[in-house]
Enzyme design. Structure first.
Site, PDB file in Angstrom:
ATOM      1  N   GLY A   1      10.164   5.395   0.974  1.00 16.15           N
ATOM      2  CA  GLY A   1      11.535   5.838   1.215  1.00 16.15           C
ATOM      3  C   GLY A   1      12.133   5.029   2.346  1.00 16.15           C
TER       4      GLY A   1
ATOM      5  N   SER B   1       6.068   2.623   4.938  1.00 15.16           N
ATOM      6  CA  SER B   1       6.808   1.418   4.572  1.00 15.16           C
ATOM      7  C   SER B   1       7.954   1.806   3.648  1.00 15.16           C
ATOM      8  CB  SER B   1       5.890   0.411   3.866  1.00 15.16           C
ATOM      9  OG  SER B   1       5.445   0.943   2.624  1.00 15.16           O
ATOM     10  N   LYS B   2       8.717   0.803   3.222  1.00 17.82           N
ATOM     11  CA  LYS B   2       9.899   1.064   2.396  1.00 17.82           C
ATOM     12  C   LYS B   2       9.561   1.756   1.081  1.00 17.82           C
ATOM     13  CE  LYS B   2      12.912  -2.524   4.256  1.00 17.82           C
ATOM     14  NZ  LYS B   2      13.678  -3.760   3.983  1.00 17.82           N
ATOM     15  N   ARG B   3       8.350   1.548   0.588  1.00 14.47           N
ATOM     16  CA  ARG B   3       8.012   2.173  -0.690  1.00 14.47           C
ATOM     17  C   ARG B   3       7.903   3.700  -0.570  1.00 14.47           C
ATOM     18  NH1 ARG B   3       3.087   0.134   0.926  1.00 14.47           N
ATOM     19  NH2 ARG B   3       1.339   1.594   0.990  1.00 14.47           N
TER      20      ARG B   3
END
Length: 465
Positions: A241, A237-239
């Protein structure tokens, strides 16, 4: 048999890393077998599909170099074909219209849950022979007995009890097909022989196999690739990167670095880490695709990117870094200088963004001095050394790396000082920073006029401070 694979993204967002790897594996499998790779945009979700997302996916595929042999096709343009196949199933008694409302379905789910059964459609409309009506959908009559086995090319045989499968919706109330139905019709009509996709689709596969058989289509071979997880073993996921392919382009990654990284994220060939595109095509096979999830490692991707930057020639890098300089409002129209800058910077750069940021001084009319570097090297004791360089440069005939090094050493000998006490003040004077490419490289790329002007400005700075 000609191998035919496809990549069929839904344009409800950007192309993410997982989708890009799926596209790559399909592309490589087709290329390895001398087959065809088809691109199909599955845009029948009229609410969530956007032209912006469609274009972003096409741009990402082009940037990665995953060219298609046929397409892009757009699923929404094929709705009439889907409707014909829905009608065929209804006429054959293999599908039916359902008028159950969302409230009805919720009551079914709650009842099944309360009775300890798997929540699924209970077949209320299965034998009613209803006509089309407002809000009605079409459901597939799933066989209620027997077992459907997916002979997965990667995971091996996986079996499902048909009694666990419900009568899935194949046409929504808006007249558009559902994913599970449209994908079967389109893959069959496009003669797709191998469906390679993420294993989050595995539970859909028995339903799709039953649809192939009901429609009289030949069932393709399926292969389900394990998911990509972040370093903490959770879904990427975005966390963890950036997850969008074009975000990596914006961060200064080269497409070949991302392609090389993605092919190793679930596939291997011994201990080899770096592959050319031709090597990937030659070596790729499904036997070497792992069954366990791939773990995304940003550091390894960065290492690969640095490798490909160093491997690239200045002409190619000049094209790549030009847009990053322009974003900084810098004039980089001089292609020859831009190539020299790229060659100067590539040994020390991990990304194109890093390259542009560290090389901005080449194109700035007035550079800003790093405060710490200026305090250490732009001080009175070095002013004389800088003046001597500025005064001697106009008569330097051999303005090459070798000639510049000899010139600076002679200045050092004349002023009875070590070369570093000339080179470091010059570095700050020319670049504004304490670290940069070799001082001789910087001087050649800047040109003698800019070098003298920047040294004189540094001498003035010292005098005022």
């Amino acid at each position: 048999m000609t191998v035919r694979t496809r990549f069929a993204p839904s344009p409800t967002g950007f192309l993410h890393i997982g989708g890009a790897r799926t596209a790559l594996f399909n592309w490589l499998f087709a290329r390895h077998h001398g087959g065809k790779f088809i691109l199909r945009v599955e845009d029948t979700d009229q609410i969530r599909s956007t032209e912006e997302s469609t274009q972003a996916i096409l741009d990402a595929m082009e940037w990665l170099g995953l060219d298609c042999d046929e397409g892009p096709f757009f699923q929404a343009e094929r709705v009439e074909i889907h409707k014909e196949m829905v009608k065929k199933l209804i006429d054959d008694g293999k599908a039916y219209r359902c008028s159950c409302t969302p409230d009805d379905l919720e009551k079914m789910r709650k009842k099944a849950s309360k009775e300890g059964r798997k929540p699924k459609y209970d077949g209320t409309c299965r034998d009613k022979n209803l006509s089309p009506g407002p809000g009605s959908v079409v459901r597939f009559k799933c066989p209620q007995m027997g077992i459907t086995t997916v002979n997965d090319l990667i995971k091996g045989p996986v079996s499902f009890n048909n009694s666990e499968l419900d009568d899935l919706v194949i046409e929504k109330s808006d007249g558009y097909p559902t994913y599970n139905f449209a994908v079967v019709v389109d893959d069959a009509e496009m003669n797709i022989t191998h469906v390679l996709r993420g294993d989050d689709h595995l539970n859909n596969t028995p339903r799709q196999i039953l649809l192939y058989e009901a429609l009289g289509y030949k069932v393709p071979q399926f292969g389900h690739v394990s998911m990509i997880l972040g370093s903490d073993k959770t879904r990427l996921s975005k966390r963890h990167g950036a997850t969008s392919v074009m975000a990596y382009k914006g961060m200064g990654y080269l497409p070949e670095a991302l392609i090389n990284y993605l092919v190793r994220l679930g596939w291997s060939h011994g201990d080899q880490e770096i592959f050319s595109r031709d090597e990937m095509i030659d070596l790729f096979n499904l036997d070497a695709v792992g069954k366990s999830a791939g773990i995304f490692n940003p550091e390894k991707l960065l290492w690969l990117n640095q490798h490909y930057i160093q491997k690239s020639d200045g002409k190619r890098l000049a094209r790549e870094i030009g847009p990053f300089f322009k974003e900084m409002q810098l004039d980089v129209e001089d292609v020859e200088t831009l190539q020299q800058v790229a060659d100067d910077l590539k040994p020390r750069s991990k990304t194109l963004v890093e390259m542009a940021e560290s090389g901005a001084f080449y194109f700035q009319d007035e550079i800003e001095y790093d405060e710490k570097a200026a305090r250490k090297f732009l001080k009175r004791e070095y002013a004389g050394h800088l003046k001597a360089v500025a005064e001697g440069l106009p008569s330097l005939e051999d303005y090459t790396r070798k000639g510049i090094e000899s010139f600076l050493r002679n200045i050092g000998d004349e002023r009875e000082t070590k070369l570093k006490f000339i080179a470091q003040p010059m570095r700050v004077a020319l670049t504004g920073k304490a670290t940069s490419p070799g001082i001789d490289e910087v001087m050649i790329t800047l040109g003698i006029k800019k070098v003298i002007a920047r040294i004189e400005r540094a001498v003035d700075y010292i005098a005022k401070n």
